[in-house]
Enzyme design. Structure first.
Site, PDB file in Angstrom:
ATOM      1  N   GLU A   1      19.943  33.189  16.508  1.00  0.00           N
ATOM      2  CA  GLU A   1      19.641  33.887  17.771  1.00  0.00           C
ATOM      3  C   GLU A   1      20.861  33.903  18.699  1.00  0.00           C
ATOM      4  O   GLU A   1      21.136  34.904  19.362  1.00  0.00           O
ATOM      5  CB  GLU A   1      18.443  33.209  18.447  1.00  0.00           C
ATOM      6  CG  GLU A   1      17.170  33.372  17.621  1.00  0.00           C
ATOM      7  CD  GLU A   1      16.038  32.495  18.133  1.00  0.00           C
ATOM      8  OE1 GLU A   1      16.136  31.252  17.995  1.00  0.00           O
ATOM      9  OE2 GLU A   1      15.071  33.031  18.682  1.00  0.00           O
TER      10      GLU A   1
ATOM     11  N   GLU B   1      11.810  28.884  11.754  1.00  0.00           N
ATOM     12  CA  GLU B   1      10.943  28.167  12.703  1.00  0.00           C
ATOM     13  C   GLU B   1       9.527  28.011  12.169  1.00  0.00           C
ATOM     14  O   GLU B   1       8.816  27.069  12.504  1.00  0.00           O
ATOM     15  CB  GLU B   1      10.902  28.889  14.053  1.00  0.00           C
ATOM     16  CG  GLU B   1      12.185  28.800  14.868  1.00  0.00           C
ATOM     17  CD  GLU B   1      13.187  29.907  14.580  1.00  0.00           C
ATOM     18  OE1 GLU B   1      13.063  30.567  13.529  1.00  0.00           O
ATOM     19  OE2 GLU B   1      14.096  30.090  15.401  1.00  0.00           O
TER      20      GLU B   1
ATOM     21  N   ALA C   1      17.868  25.044  17.163  1.00  0.00           N
ATOM     22  CA  ALA C   1      17.585  24.102  18.249  1.00  0.00           C
ATOM     23  C   ALA C   1      17.505  22.697  17.655  1.00  0.00           C
ATOM     24  O   ALA C   1      17.140  22.526  16.488  1.00  0.00           O
ATOM     25  CB  ALA C   1      16.279  24.477  18.924  1.00  0.00           C
TER      26      ALA C   1
ATOM     27  N   GLY D   1      17.720  29.017  16.342  1.00  0.00           N
ATOM     28  CA  GLY D   1      18.492  29.274  17.566  1.00  0.00           C
ATOM     29  C   GLY D   1      19.948  29.603  17.281  1.00  0.00           C
ATOM     30  O   GLY D   1      20.593  30.281  18.079  1.00  0.00           O
TER      31      GLY D   1
END
Ligand code: CAA
Length: 258
Positions: A112, A132, A65, A109
């Site tokens: 993911e 993260e 992200a 992300g």
């Protein structure tokens, strides 16, 4: 359809969606996620598309992200927008197969997103991670759940708790990726796989995707019942007759998605 953060190309019934924010290692910001969801919906709706390849650059599939954008957000904002959930739901609703072709970093992300695809082909330079924890947060779009199912609890805990990266060889050994290829051959390999899938009966392809995904979402007994009924149902199709006749007549099957 115009995209600023993606490059989309359709060849041989395969839609190649390339994440394209090189200045930020393809970090997932709101614009990219909105465009990606839109591109996935468009690929699903386009009858010419029979398989999708999602990729990034040689250096990064996606580095997670967008931290710059995310750093200013409050609890109320991430909670009320459900941070990237509507976009990821659009990706998960696609019934056509999605292959992730991963080179370089697939972090947070990015990892993911690759795991939301149906399978991952990695280059030998790929590096996966859920770092993260170093930002004071936890994975937010499926990492703790999907990585654990792919590689098991011990390795998933290790990755999430230490934030370390996994190289391509370890990712293949652990079941995260289906194959590893030299970086220069990544797109050829992904396109070969996608073209092979595009030649099959789309009825069968969609059924395989549903059935395999079912194995993550239900008990073994229910999953096997689902598979059995799907197998039975395909006997109602012309493609089943054609596939079996072609085998017996020693010729290539001509599937018509009927
Ligand atoms: N968000 C925003 N920008 C990022 C970014 C990210 N996730 N990752 C890299 N960039 C930017 C850098 O800020 C840098 O931009 P500037 O030149 O303008 O400073 C540019 O991309 C190149 O990055 P680096 O200079 O850091 O490149 P490097 O080769 O030295 O390091 C890296 C590469 C190891 C991937 C490093 O960039 C890095 O650690 N990135 C962050 C990885 C991360 O923590 N991802 C998880 C994000 S949180 C998340 O994803 C939550 C979720 O589950 C939804």
């Amino acid at each position: 359809m115009a995209y600023e953060t993606l490059l989309v190309d359709i060849t041989d019934h395969v839609a190649v969606i390339r994440l394209n924010r090189p200045e930020a290692l393809n970090a997932l910001n709101a614009q990219l996620m909105e465009e990606l969801a839109r591109a996935m919906r468009a690929a699903q709706d386009n009858d010419k598309v029979r398989c999708i390849v999602l990729t990034g650059s040689e250096k990064a599939f996606a580095a997670g992200a967008d931290i710059k954008e995310m750093s200013k957000k409050t609890f109320v904002e991430v909670f009320t927008s459900d941070f990237f959930t509507p976009e990821t739901e659009d990706i998960l609703r696609v019934r056509k197969p999605i292959i992730a072709a991963v080179s370089g970093y697939a972090l947070g992300g990015g990892c993911e997103l690759a795991m939301m695809c149906d399978f991952i082909i990695a280059s030998d330079t790929a590096r996966f991670g859920q770092p993260e924890i170093n930002l004071g947060v936890v994975a937010g779009i499926g990492g703790t759940q999907r990585l654990t199912r792919f590689v098991g609890k011990s390795k998933s805990m290790d990755m999430h708790l230490t934030g370390r990266f996994m190289d391509a060889e370890e990712a293949e050994r652990s079941g995260l990726v289906s194959r590893v290829v030299p970086v220069k051959k990544l797109m050829d390999e992904a396109m070969d796989a996608a073209r092979k899938i595009a030649e099959k009966s789309q009825l069968t392809v969609m059924t395989v995707k549903e059935a395999v995904n079912r194995s993550y979402e239900t008990t073994l007994r229910e999953g096997i019942l689902f598979e059995r009924r799907a197998f039975h149902a395909l006997f109602a199709t012309e493609d089943q007759s054609e596939g079996m006749a072609a085998f017996l007549e020693k010729r290539e099957a001509q599937f018509r998605d009927r």
